[in-house]
Design an enzyme around this catalytic site. Structure first.
Site, short mmCIF file in Angstrom:
data_model
loop_
_atom_site.label_atom_id
_atom_site.label_comp_id
_atom_site.label_asym_id
_atom_site.label_seq_id
_atom_site.Cartn_x
_atom_site.Cartn_y
_atom_site.Cartn_z
N GLY A 256 -8.92 -7.58 -11.42
CA GLY A 256 -7.55 -7.68 -11.91
C GLY A 256 -7.04 -6.35 -12.44
O GLY A 256 -5.95 -5.89 -12.08
N ASN B 26 -11.53 -9.39 2.95
CA ASN B 26 -12.25 -8.50 3.85
C ASN B 26 -12.91 -9.34 4.94
O ASN B 26 -12.79 -10.57 4.96
CB ASN B 26 -13.26 -7.62 3.09
CG ASN B 26 -14.32 -8.44 2.36
OD1 ASN B 26 -14.72 -9.52 2.81
ND2 ASN B 26 -14.79 -7.93 1.23
N GLY C 100 -9.44 0.18 9.13
CA GLY C 100 -8.06 -0.13 8.78
C GLY C 100 -7.89 -1.56 8.32
O GLY C 100 -8.71 -2.09 7.56
N ASP D 17 -17.71 6.83 -2.39
CA ASP D 17 -17.93 5.59 -3.16
C ASP D 17 -16.87 4.58 -2.72
O ASP D 17 -15.67 4.81 -2.89
CB ASP D 17 -17.82 5.88 -4.66
CG ASP D 17 -18.10 4.65 -5.52
OD1 ASP D 17 -18.45 3.59 -4.96
OD2 ASP D 17 -17.95 4.76 -6.75
N ASP E 37 -9.48 -3.03 -3.92
CA ASP E 37 -8.49 -3.24 -4.98
C ASP E 37 -7.35 -2.24 -4.86
O ASP E 37 -6.18 -2.58 -5.10
CB ASP E 37 -9.15 -3.12 -6.35
CG ASP E 37 -10.18 -4.21 -6.59
OD1 ASP E 37 -10.02 -5.30 -6.03
OD2 ASP E 37 -11.15 -3.96 -7.33
#
Length: 288
Positions: free
Chosen positions: A43, A184, A209, A230, A236
């Site tokens: 969040g 995902n 993409g 990383d 997010d």
């Protein structure tokens, strides 16, 4: 143009990140190469990403009364996120123990802490959701609270974006009120046919993409080529950027978000890795 109004109802954690050459086997002890603490939680990460991408963002969630709480709040404020609805409760703030290997892949263990206390929405929370352009939610706080927020948004013509992570069974009264689902590839497989129930499905593909299924039409956007260090928080960064651009230019939102997610992999950490709108625009202009 006024900034899109984004309300994020979700989690906020302190990320405890250890870098290692490779992931350890069960029972094995490895020497790490680096350690860092930084604000995280899906969040909070998405709220910061949206603010840096140009949104007027309010965050609804909770921190504890421990040593992490003030740093977590300050990180949101420094990114330009409104924290007037961020609660303080007794006990520990949420934490995430993150391990990142030499290939920039990660494994994450989350302990909810104060996030578990977000069990109801106040009148101020509900008013903020009703006035927003977009409500952005994940699943790191109690599910009943997410459902209540989503239905209040739907009742007030606020667009609902759900990033259903960590994956769990999505009840009918939640999925029926979602406008845009962002997943995902792994999450898409785990959720299965339920992803067909939303009007807009966004599937992120890592360095490949992202795809947007808009009713019966699918659009693809490539990610710019980068050297990742990383991948923590990249999804997010994508989601926060997508929410902002969806309000301003739906045709451009997927490419804008894919660029944001890609750039996030070039910086270690979660919330700190989200790129600014200027950085995203620079890459898009170079590709034009």
């Amino acid at each position: 143009m006024s900034k899109p109004r984004i309300v994020v109802v979700g989690s906020i954690n302190m990320d405890l990140t250890t870098s290692v050459p490779r992931f350890p086997e069960p029972g094995e002890t490895l020497l790490g190469t680096a350690f860092a603490t930084a604000a995280g939680g899906k969040g909070s990460n998405q709220a910061i990403a949206a603010a840096k991408a140009g949104g007027d963002v309010t965050f609804i969630g909770a921190v504890g009364d421990d040593g992490f709480a003030s740093q977590l709040r300050s990180t949101l404020i420094e990114a330009g996120v409104d924290t007037s609805l961020l609660r303080s409760v007794n006990g520990a703030s949420g934490i995430a123990a993150i391990t990142v290997d030499a290939d920039a892949e990660n494994s994450i263990i989350v302990v909810a802490g104060a996030n578990e206390s977000v069990t109801e929405l106040t009148e101020d929370d509900l008013d903020a959701i009703a006035r927003a352009d977009i409500l952005l939610c994940q699943l790191e706080i109690p599910l009943a609270t997410v459902i209540a927020a989503v239905h209040h948004a739907r009742d007030n013509a606020t667009t609902v974006i759900l990033n259903p992570s960590p994956v769990q069974i999505l009840p009918e009264d939640l999925i029926s009120a979602v406008d845009i689902l962002i997943v995902n590839r792994t999450e898409a497989k785990q959720l299965g046919p339920v992803t067909d129930r939303v009007a807009h499905l966004v599937t992120t593909l890592g360095s490949g993409g992202a795809d947007l299924r808009d009713h019966d039409t699918t659009t693809h956007a490539d990610s710019p080529t980068v050297t990742p260090v990383d991948t923590t928080g990249a999804g997010d960064a994508f989601t926060g950027a997508f929410a902002v651009e969806w309000v301003q230019d739906q045709e451009r939102a997927l490419k804008f978000a894919a660029t944001a997610g890609s750039l996030a992999t070039t910086v270690r950490g979660a919330s700190v890795s989200s790129p600014t709108r200027a950085a995203i625009e620079k890459v898009l202009n170079r590709q034009a």
